[in-house]
Design an enzyme around this catalytic site. Structure first.
Site, mmCIF file in Angstrom:
data_model
loop_
_atom_site.group_PDB
_atom_site.id
_atom_site.type_symbol
_atom_site.label_atom_id
_atom_site.label_comp_id
_atom_site.label_asym_id
_atom_site.label_seq_id
_atom_site.Cartn_x
_atom_site.Cartn_y
_atom_site.Cartn_z
ATOM 1 N N GLU A 47 0.861 -1.199 0.000
ATOM 2 C CA GLU A 47 0.000 0.000 0.000
ATOM 3 C C GLU A 47 0.897 1.250 0.000
ATOM 4 O O GLU A 47 1.951 1.264 0.630
ATOM 5 C CB GLU A 47 -0.823 -0.027 1.300
ATOM 6 C CG GLU A 47 -1.658 1.206 1.583
ATOM 7 C CD GLU A 47 -2.220 1.220 3.020
ATOM 8 O OE1 GLU A 47 -1.534 0.728 3.946
ATOM 9 O OE2 GLU A 47 -3.341 1.713 3.196
ATOM 10 N N ASN A 110 -7.041 6.187 -1.696
ATOM 11 C CA ASN A 110 -5.930 5.286 -1.399
ATOM 12 C C ASN A 110 -6.117 4.111 -2.374
ATOM 13 O O ASN A 110 -6.994 3.270 -2.192
ATOM 14 C CB ASN A 110 -6.017 4.835 0.068
ATOM 15 C CG ASN A 110 -4.821 4.015 0.492
ATOM 16 O OD1 ASN A 110 -4.082 3.489 -0.341
ATOM 17 N ND2 ASN A 110 -4.625 3.879 1.790
ATOM 18 N N LYS A 127 -9.440 2.006 -1.973
ATOM 19 C CA LYS A 127 -9.647 1.419 -0.636
ATOM 20 C C LYS A 127 -11.034 1.747 -0.070
ATOM 21 O O LYS A 127 -11.421 2.923 0.029
ATOM 22 C CB LYS A 127 -8.555 1.923 0.303
ATOM 23 C CG LYS A 127 -8.503 1.259 1.664
ATOM 24 C CD LYS A 127 -7.268 1.739 2.418
ATOM 25 C CE LYS A 127 -7.096 1.070 3.761
ATOM 26 N NZ LYS A 127 -5.862 1.551 4.444
ATOM 27 N N GLU A 146 -6.073 8.659 7.733
ATOM 28 C CA GLU A 146 -6.612 8.227 6.433
ATOM 29 C C GLU A 146 -7.988 8.822 6.174
ATOM 30 O O GLU A 146 -8.334 9.136 5.039
ATOM 31 C CB GLU A 146 -6.675 6.701 6.355
ATOM 32 C CG GLU A 146 -5.320 6.058 6.153
ATOM 33 C CD GLU A 146 -5.435 4.619 5.721
ATOM 34 O OE1 GLU A 146 -6.007 4.353 4.650
ATOM 35 O OE2 GLU A 146 -4.948 3.751 6.473
ATOM 36 N N CYS A 172 -4.772 -3.063 2.826
ATOM 37 C CA CYS A 172 -4.482 -3.000 4.259
ATOM 38 C C CYS A 172 -5.665 -3.306 5.168
ATOM 39 O O CYS A 172 -5.972 -4.451 5.417
ATOM 40 C CB CYS A 172 -3.851 -1.656 4.617
ATOM 41 S SG CYS A 172 -3.099 -1.757 6.256
ATOM 42 N N ASN A 197 0.333 -1.184 5.411
ATOM 43 C CA ASN A 197 1.228 -0.438 6.309
ATOM 44 C C ASN A 197 0.597 -0.571 7.683
ATOM 45 O O ASN A 197 -0.409 0.103 7.969
ATOM 46 C CB ASN A 197 1.251 1.061 5.974
ATOM 47 C CG ASN A 197 2.090 1.426 4.773
ATOM 48 O OD1 ASN A 197 3.212 1.885 4.898
ATOM 49 N ND2 ASN A 197 1.522 1.243 3.586
HETATM 50 N N1 CDT Z 1 -2.972 1.276 6.489
HETATM 51 C C1 CDT Z 1 -3.867 0.710 7.294
HETATM 52 O O1 CDT Z 1 -5.013 0.515 6.926
HETATM 53 N N2 CDT Z 1 -3.446 0.401 8.533
HETATM 54 C C2 CDT Z 1 -4.281 -0.124 9.555
HETATM 55 C C3 CDT Z 1 -3.712 0.231 10.877
HETATM 56 C C4 CDT Z 1 -4.632 -0.012 11.993
HETATM 57 S S1 CDT Z 1 -5.968 1.064 12.101
HETATM 58 C C5 CDT Z 1 -5.325 2.515 12.693
HETATM 59 C C6 CDT Z 1 -4.453 -1.632 9.485
HETATM 60 O O2 CDT Z 1 -5.589 -2.111 9.523
HETATM 61 O O3 CDT Z 1 -3.456 -2.365 9.442
#
Ligand code: CDT
Length: 304
Positions: A47, A110, A127, A146, A172, A197
């Site tokens: 991502e 995204n 996304k 986000e 993600c 990420n």
């Molecule tokens: N990038 C992304 O979606 N990261 C989220 C982090 C946790 S929610 C703040 C994930 O689901 O991995």
């Protein structure tokens, strides 16, 4: 007869805020070349692969935010990646911040794209599940904005026929939602490509910090098995601008087994020969949807 697709999960190590797109594209090309030498047909990158994970900072100046977005794809910075991959007859996917004018309005998503071996963009996904928050929350060690910087994708999960099979994409946080895999599988997808990420530290429930790697694999392995689908999960990993991101990029068979996994938190390629026909081992048997699934008994699943 088997339908074999050799896939490379191309994990990226940290990207600093001042790293240029050119710096990152060079690293991606190095992984593509490694993959080509190993007979890979499709390389999957994470991502927001072209920049640091910028939602960790609160920014009020829209121009500063927009500097992390791409207004066209390919563009001058990414064209060398498209060119090198096409020369090597290798396909790839990666995520980036997409800034687009549609219907007379500016939108920011995204986004992840899938590019075939001839260099054509054959699939695009925006996304759907955007995590985090939209306002500055200074009590956090780092932000996860986000919801401030992106709009949620408004196109349902979709598939495309490519690489001899049916492929789909998610990004993600989508991987934590069972609906993602089920929708892809019901649409006939045989492989789901997911970049992520994921910080080790989760400010809202820090007691879960030690479970981040477990939850990462738990949701993707369960999604793969319950839907008879290959899953390729690819991290941006390591300590990025002081924030620790999990690694464990992996390729998961439709049985739920991890068949290849990264062992570092840096740039790393792991490869597996994926037999797309193995989806049938699950879909013809234990999860034969036509025979055993009872959608009329789950009305709440499609309720708002
Ligand atoms: N990038 C992304 O979606 N990261 C989220 C982090 C946790 S929610 C703040 C994930 O689901 O991995």
């Amino acid at each position: 007869m088997t339908r074999m697709l050799t896939v490379g999960a191309a994990q990226l190590g940290p990207i600093a805020r001042q790293d240029s797109r050119r710096d990152v594209v060079e690293r991606m090309i190095a992984l593509i070349e490694k993959a080509a030498a190993r007979g890979v047909g499709l390389v999957v990158f994470p991502e927001l692969a072209l920049t640091t994970f910028f939602p960790r900072w609160f920014m009020e100046d829209q121009a500063e935010v927009d500097a992390f977005f791409e207004t066209s794809m390919p563009n001058a910075d990414t064209q060398p990646l498209f060119d090198r991959a096409r020369a090597l007859k290798i396909g790839f996917s990666f995520g980036y911040g997409e800034l687009v004018e549609e219907g007379g309005e500016t939108h920011r998503y995204n986004t992840a794209i899938l590019v075939d071996a001839a260099g054509n963009i054959v699939h695009r996904y925006r996304k759907i599940h955007l995590p985090g928050h939209s306002e500055h929350e200074p009590w956090r060690a780092f932000q996860h904005l986000e919801k401030r910087y992106f709009e949620p994708g408004m196109e349902p999960f979709s598939t495309c026929e490519a690489f001899g099979g049916v492929l789909s994409q998610a990004i993600c946080n989508d991987r934590r939602w069972p609906e993602t895999y089920r929708e892809a599988s019901l649409r006939g997808a045989e492989m789901l490509l997911i970049g992520y990420n994921t910080p080790v530290h989760y400010p809202l429930a820090p007691e879960h910090d030690h479970l981040q790697c477990f939850h990462n694999h738990l949701c993707m392995q369960a999604g793969a098995y319950a839907n008879g689908i290959w899953v390729v999960g690819v991290a941006k990993a390591g300590k990025e601008e002081g924030c620790d991101l999990i690694g464990q990029s992996c390729i998961i068979a439709p049985t739920g087994e991890i068949v290849a996994m990264a062992s570092t938190l840096g740039d790393e390629l792991v490869v597996h020969d994926c037999d797309l026909d193995r989806c049938d081992e699950i879909r013809r048997n234990i999860f034969n949807f036509k025979l055993h699934r009872r959608p009329d008994m789950y009305p709440m699943l499609s309720a708002g």
